[in-house]
Design a protein around this motif. Structure first.
Motif, PDB file in Angstrom:
ATOM      1  N   LYS A   1      61.503 -28.048 -21.912  1.00  0.00           N
ATOM      2  CA  LYS A   1      62.364 -27.399 -20.936  1.00  0.00           C
ATOM      3  C   LYS A   1      61.498 -26.828 -19.813  1.00  0.00           C
ATOM      4  CE  LYS A   1      66.037 -23.970 -20.459  1.00  0.00           C
ATOM      5  NZ  LYS A   1      66.849 -22.931 -21.154  1.00  0.00           N
ATOM      6  N   LYS A   2      61.680 -27.324 -18.604  1.00  0.00           N
ATOM      7  CA  LYS A   2      60.859 -26.921 -17.456  1.00  0.00           C
ATOM      8  C   LYS A   2      61.713 -26.155 -16.463  1.00  0.00           C
ATOM      9  CE  LYS A   2      57.955 -31.020 -17.949  1.00  0.00           C
ATOM     10  NZ  LYS A   2      57.457 -32.257 -17.297  1.00  0.00           N
ATOM     11  N   GLN A   3      61.112 -25.095 -15.909  1.00  0.00           N
ATOM     12  CA  GLN A   3      61.795 -24.253 -14.921  1.00  0.00           C
ATOM     13  C   GLN A   3      60.808 -23.892 -13.824  1.00  0.00           C
ATOM     14  OE1 GLN A   3      63.500 -20.760 -16.600  1.00  0.00           O
ATOM     15  NE2 GLN A   3      64.397 -20.035 -14.684  1.00  0.00           N
ATOM     16  N   SER A   4      61.169 -24.135 -12.569  1.00  0.00           N
ATOM     17  CA  SER A   4      60.293 -23.844 -11.419  1.00  0.00           C
ATOM     18  C   SER A   4      61.082 -23.118 -10.341  1.00  0.00           C
ATOM     19  CB  SER A   4      59.702 -25.151 -10.860  1.00  0.00           C
ATOM     20  OG  SER A   4      60.734 -26.017 -10.427  1.00  0.00           O
ATOM     21  N   ARG A   5      60.427 -22.153  -9.716  1.00  0.00           N
ATOM     22  CA  ARG A   5      61.044 -21.374  -8.643  1.00  0.00           C
ATOM     23  C   ARG A   5      60.183 -21.489  -7.385  1.00  0.00           C
ATOM     24  NH1 ARG A   5      62.839 -15.655 -11.539  1.00  0.00           N
ATOM     25  NH2 ARG A   5      64.275 -16.590 -13.088  1.00  0.00           N
ATOM     26  N   GLN A   6      60.844 -21.499  -6.224  1.00  0.00           N
ATOM     27  CA  GLN A   6      60.147 -21.629  -4.940  1.00  0.00           C
ATOM     28  C   GLN A   6      60.778 -20.668  -3.947  1.00  0.00           C
ATOM     29  OE1 GLN A   6      60.164 -25.596  -3.413  1.00  0.00           O
ATOM     30  NE2 GLN A   6      58.937 -25.086  -1.597  1.00  0.00           N
ATOM     31  N   LYS A   7      59.919 -19.962  -3.189  1.00  0.00           N
ATOM     32  CA  LYS A   7      60.373 -18.983  -2.203  1.00  0.00           C
ATOM     33  C   LYS A   7      59.720 -19.299  -0.874  1.00  0.00           C
ATOM     34  CE  LYS A   7      60.942 -14.008  -1.510  1.00  0.00           C
ATOM     35  NZ  LYS A   7      60.670 -12.650  -2.072  1.00  0.00           N
ATOM     36  N   ASP A   8      60.523 -19.600   0.125  1.00  0.00           N
ATOM     37  CA  ASP A   8      60.030 -19.954   1.462  1.00  0.00           C
ATOM     38  C   ASP A   8      60.478 -18.894   2.465  1.00  0.00           C
ATOM     39  OD1 ASP A   8      59.027 -22.257   0.345  1.00  0.00           O
ATOM     40  OD2 ASP A   8      60.848 -23.420   0.765  1.00  0.00           O
ATOM     41  N   TYR A   9      59.560 -18.567   3.429  1.00  0.00           N
ATOM     42  CA  TYR A   9      59.876 -17.657   4.525  1.00  0.00           C
ATOM     43  C   TYR A   9      60.215 -18.509   5.737  1.00  0.00           C
ATOM     44  CZ  TYR A   9      57.808 -14.073   1.564  1.00  0.00           C
ATOM     45  OH  TYR A   9      57.528 -13.237   0.526  1.00  0.00           O
ATOM     46  N   VAL A  10      61.436 -18.433   6.157  1.00  0.00           N
ATOM     47  CA  VAL A  10      61.934 -19.300   7.229  1.00  0.00           C
ATOM     48  C   VAL A  10      62.183 -18.447   8.469  1.00  0.00           C
ATOM     49  CG1 VAL A  10      63.713 -20.932   7.907  1.00  0.00           C
ATOM     50  CG2 VAL A  10      62.984 -20.780   5.507  1.00  0.00           C
ATOM     51  N   PRO A  11      61.532 -18.738   9.629  1.00  0.00           N
ATOM     52  CA  PRO A  11      61.808 -17.978  10.864  1.00  0.00           C
ATOM     53  C   PRO A  11      63.168 -18.351  11.437  1.00  0.00           C
ATOM     54  CG  PRO A  11      60.281 -19.757  11.299  1.00  0.00           C
ATOM     55  CD  PRO A  11      60.497 -19.757   9.811  1.00  0.00           C
ATOM     56  N   GLY A  12      63.674 -17.468  12.307  1.00  0.00           N
ATOM     57  CA  GLY A  12      64.954 -17.735  12.920  1.00  0.00           C
ATOM     58  C   GLY A  12      64.845 -18.746  14.043  1.00  0.00           C
ATOM     59  N   SER A  13      65.893 -18.813  14.823  1.00  0.00           N
ATOM     60  CA  SER A  13      65.900 -19.782  15.929  1.00  0.00           C
ATOM     61  C   SER A  13      64.905 -19.396  17.031  1.00  0.00           C
ATOM     62  CB  SER A  13      67.314 -19.869  16.519  1.00  0.00           C
ATOM     63  OG  SER A  13      67.738 -18.594  16.997  1.00  0.00           O
ATOM     64  N   THR A  14      64.621 -18.103  17.141  1.00  0.00           N
ATOM     65  CA  THR A  14      63.665 -17.657  18.163  1.00  0.00           C
ATOM     66  C   THR A  14      62.226 -17.708  17.679  1.00  0.00           C
ATOM     67  OG1 THR A  14      63.906 -15.370  17.450  1.00  0.00           O
ATOM     68  CG2 THR A  14      65.398 -16.136  19.156  1.00  0.00           C
ATOM     69  N   GLY A  15      62.044 -18.031  16.427  1.00  0.00           N
ATOM     70  CA  GLY A  15      60.698 -18.063  15.869  1.00  0.00           C
ATOM     71  C   GLY A  15      60.220 -16.714  15.408  1.00  0.00           C
ATOM     72  N   LYS A  16      61.025 -15.642  15.534  1.00  0.00           N
ATOM     73  CA  LYS A  16      60.637 -14.300  15.141  1.00  0.00           C
ATOM     74  C   LYS A  16      61.495 -13.746  14.018  1.00  0.00           C
ATOM     75  CE  LYS A  16      59.011 -13.053  19.780  1.00  0.00           C
ATOM     76  NZ  LYS A  16      59.136 -12.079  20.892  1.00  0.00           N
TER      77      LYS A  16
ATOM     78  N   SER B   1      64.614 -21.179  -4.209  1.00  0.00           N
ATOM     79  CA  SER B   1      65.207 -22.287  -4.955  1.00  0.00           C
ATOM     80  C   SER B   1      64.641 -22.293  -6.370  1.00  0.00           C
ATOM     81  CB  SER B   1      64.926 -23.626  -4.268  1.00  0.00           C
ATOM     82  OG  SER B   1      63.536 -23.880  -4.193  1.00  0.00           O
ATOM     83  N   GLU B   2      65.499 -22.619  -7.349  1.00  0.00           N
ATOM     84  CA  GLU B   2      65.111 -22.668  -8.755  1.00  0.00           C
ATOM     85  C   GLU B   2      65.525 -24.020  -9.319  1.00  0.00           C
ATOM     86  OE1 GLU B   2      65.733 -20.146 -12.922  1.00  0.00           O
ATOM     87  OE2 GLU B   2      66.734 -19.555 -11.069  1.00  0.00           O
ATOM     88  N   LYS B   3      64.629 -24.658  -9.997  1.00  0.00           N
ATOM     89  CA  LYS B   3      64.852 -25.991 -10.559  1.00  0.00           C
ATOM     90  C   LYS B   3      64.589 -25.941 -12.060  1.00  0.00           C
ATOM     91  CE  LYS B   3      63.365 -30.818 -10.239  1.00  0.00           C
ATOM     92  NZ  LYS B   3      62.402 -31.746  -9.595  1.00  0.00           N
ATOM     93  N   ILE B   4      65.588 -26.386 -12.842  1.00  0.00           N
ATOM     94  CA  ILE B   4      65.482 -26.404 -14.297  1.00  0.00           C
ATOM     95  C   ILE B   4      65.689 -27.846 -14.760  1.00  0.00           C
ATOM     96  CG2 ILE B   4      66.438 -25.573 -16.479  1.00  0.00           C
ATOM     97  CD1 ILE B   4      67.354 -23.076 -15.018  1.00  0.00           C
ATOM     98  N   ASP B   5      64.690 -28.389 -15.417  1.00  0.00           N
ATOM     99  CA  ASP B   5      64.774 -29.743 -15.958  1.00  0.00           C
ATOM    100  C   ASP B   5      65.343 -29.679 -17.377  1.00  0.00           C
ATOM    101  OD1 ASP B   5      63.679 -30.719 -13.645  1.00  0.00           O
ATOM    102  OD2 ASP B   5      61.608 -30.626 -14.394  1.00  0.00           O
ATOM    103  N   THR B   6      66.486 -30.301 -17.563  1.00  0.00           N
ATOM    104  CA  THR B   6      67.140 -30.298 -18.876  1.00  0.00           C
ATOM    105  C   THR B   6      66.377 -31.184 -19.846  1.00  0.00           C
ATOM    106  OG1 THR B   6      69.262 -30.000 -17.772  1.00  0.00           O
ATOM    107  CG2 THR B   6      69.325 -30.699 -20.065  1.00  0.00           C
ATOM    108  N   PRO B   7      66.154 -30.753 -21.087  1.00  0.00           N
ATOM    109  CA  PRO B   7      65.463 -31.605 -22.062  1.00  0.00           C
ATOM    110  C   PRO B   7      66.275 -32.869 -22.355  1.00  0.00           C
ATOM    111  CG  PRO B   7      65.513 -29.320 -22.790  1.00  0.00           C
ATOM    112  CD  PRO B   7      66.424 -29.412 -21.608  1.00  0.00           C
ATOM    113  N   GLY B   8      65.550 -33.929 -22.646  1.00  0.00           N
ATOM    114  CA  GLY B   8      66.210 -35.186 -23.003  1.00  0.00           C
ATOM    115  C   GLY B   8      65.984 -36.286 -21.999  1.00  0.00           C
ATOM    116  N   ALA B   9      65.236 -36.047 -20.953  1.00  0.00           N
ATOM    117  CA  ALA B   9      64.962 -37.099 -19.975  1.00  0.00           C
ATOM    118  C   ALA B   9      63.973 -38.109 -20.564  1.00  0.00           C
ATOM    119  CB  ALA B   9      64.413 -36.496 -18.691  1.00  0.00           C
TER     120      ALA B   9
END
Length: 527
Positions: free
Chosen positions: A282-297, A358-366
């Protein structure tokens, strides 16, 4: 009256015309019919017995028999099924009466122990009585499981101690006897364990032991949660859940490929073997990205504006900003006498940080890796091999990047065993055919010999009859009844039919009226 006499005469005439073996056959058939009627009458008069209760305990059977004797109810015992049989019309009435008496008890005594309270019981006796009642109630409840015929429960509740480290846990053991031909699965064992543990104070499932009468400890298998139990030809086998899932997927893939290729090469000319390696991690991964707005600030959260302005000839209060006015002892020049103007603007902006998680969980059985081998009963060239590969790979879901492998090979299958079996079946078929023909020939031979014997016998009888008639016509010396009584050998020399005909003629001549009336009756009956 005349009709009875005529009926009697007809019967006597018919009886005298029969041969000896025919008479004995009729007498035997009549005796068999009368005996069958008597047996039916006797059997129909006997009461039909049905089971009152079956699979009874010895104590319950003794109690029920005592009640039946007291009530003078006829009964029978069936030792094979430990059952008591009663007449059909009394079964339900007696069953209701026994229910009022609390019978059968099932071999266990339950909470009815407290129906008759005894005076002077101390605390130990009360505790033992409560345990007996609880064990009996649990045994009755477990016996209601479909596959269980008998159950016995033993409970041990230790004495209470002052300190918890000295306190011993409660334990329980369950003995079950299964019905003939029945099996009990882990789900039923788990249900029994939970039933007992939730019925006794301070008892946990791990301290409950379930044993069957064959000596198997059924509760030990419940600790292995990653095992399943399947029925095979040799009994109950244990296999891993992971391996069972892999085996099921392997069988499914093999069936798909084999069914597809057998349409081309025919049944029995394709062998497919697939090995599937499943990933149960059972695999679980999390990702956190900092995204600027439309003005870049980013997104503006707050803003602070500060403005300063100076107009006039003198110095501002506090002095002008800078090093010369803010450092003590520092000499500054005299301000100019002209007109001065000072402006300052300061803007502070605070922006909200934009993030994306974002969080990704791989279900066992693949499928981790897949390998397959296909063997075809044919000679395959390179082009044909590639064609089969292009057909089989999509059916298996082959992924080269994953490391999957597929091997297709063509070669002639050995048919030695099949040919030997076919030859053996043909030999057995020929042997059966020969035996059938020999039996048929023997039957035909016996039939022909019987027919020839019958024809010869008929011919001999006709010749004997012709000789007797010829002698009668030539000599006209038919013996009378008195002559036959005096000389019985004349009957054989003259012939039975000839003598009978001559006697009938003589009777007709002497009593023509009776013969005429008899002939008229025959004619009227035929009409």
């Amino acid at each position: 009256m005349n009709e009875l006499i005529q009926l009697k005469n007809r019967f006597l005439t018919f009886w005298s015309s029969l041969r000896q073996w025919q008479k004995w056959s009729i007498i035997g058939a009549a005796i068999l019919v009368v005996a069958a009627l008597l047996l039916l009458i006797l059997w129909g008069g006997r009461p039909v017995y049905e089971p009152l209760f079956a699979n009874l305990d010895v104590s319950d059977e003794a109690s029920i028999v005592g009640y039946l004797k007291e009530q003078k109810v006829p009964y029978r015992l069936d030792p094979a099924a430990n059952a008591i049989l009663l007449p059909k019309d009394q079964v339900y009435e007696v069953r209701l009466a026994l229910a009022q008496q609390g019978l059968p008890k099932g071999g266990n005594v339950g909470l009815e122990l407290f129906d008759e309270a005894k005076m002077g019981m101390n605390e130990f006796q009360q505790r033992v009585t409560f345990l007996r009642a609880l064990e009996g109630e649990l045994a009755r409840t477990i016996s209601q499981v479909e596959a269980i015929e008998y159950a016995k429960v033993n409970i041990v509740i230790p004495e209470q101690h002052l300190f918890l480290e000295q306190q011993q846990p409660s334990t329980a053991s369950v003995l079950v006897r299964l019905k003939p031909g029945r099996e009990i699965g882990p789900n039923q064992v788990k249900a029994i364990v939970h039933l007992v543990s939730h019925s006794v104070e301070g008892l946990t499932p791990e301290y409950v032991t379930v044993v069957d009468t064959s000596g198997k400890v059924l509760s030990d298998l419940l600790d292995q949660e990653l095992f399943v139990y399947t029925q095979s030809g040799v009994g109950q086998t244990v296999s891993s859940v992971q391996r069972e899932l892999e085996r099921q997927q392997e069988k499914e893939l093999e069936h798909k490929v084999r069914q597809m290729l057998e349409r081309v090469y025919g049944p029995g000319h394709v062998v497919v073997r697939v090995k599937v390696d499943l990933d149960f991690d059972k695999k679980q991964s999390r990702q956190k990205d900092y995204v600027p707005g439309s003005t870049g600030k980013g997104v503006l959260r707050s803003q602070q504006n500060m403005e300063e302005s100076f107009t006039g000839t003198g110095s501002p209060v506090g002095g002008a900003p800078g090093t010369t006015t803010n450092i003590p002892g520092y000499a500054i020049g005299a301000p100019s006498s002209g007109m001065n103007e000072y402006n300052k603007t300061d803007v502070v902006s605070n922006y909200e940080i934009s993030t994306r998680e974002s969080e990704k969980i791989d279900t066992p059985g693949a499928v981790r890796r897949l390998t397959a081998s296909v063997l075809v009963d044919a000679e395959l060239d390179e082009n044909r091999n590639e064609e089969l590969r292009s057909l089989v790979a999509p059916a298996l879901g082959l992924d080269i990047n994953r490391g999957d492998q597929l091997v297709i090979q063509g070669m002639k299958f050995s048919t030695t065993l099949a040919d030997a079996l076919k030859e053996q079946m043909q030999q057995e078929r020929r042997a059966r055919l020969i035996m059938f023909l020999v039996g048929l020939a023997i039957l035909l031979l016996v039939s022909v010999l019987g027919a020839l014997w019958w024809v010869r016998r008929r011919k001999a009888l006709r010749q004997q009859k012709g000789m007797g008639t010829g002698s009668v016509e030539s000599g006209n010396a038919i013996p009378s009844i008195q002559d036959l009584l005096a000389s019985p050998e004349l009957l054989e020399s003259q012939g039975e039919l000839a003598v009978l005909e001559e006697q009938l003629r003589a009777y007709a001549k002497s009593k023509p009226e009776e013969v005429a009336s008899l002939v008229q009756e025959w004619i009227s009956e035929d009409m």
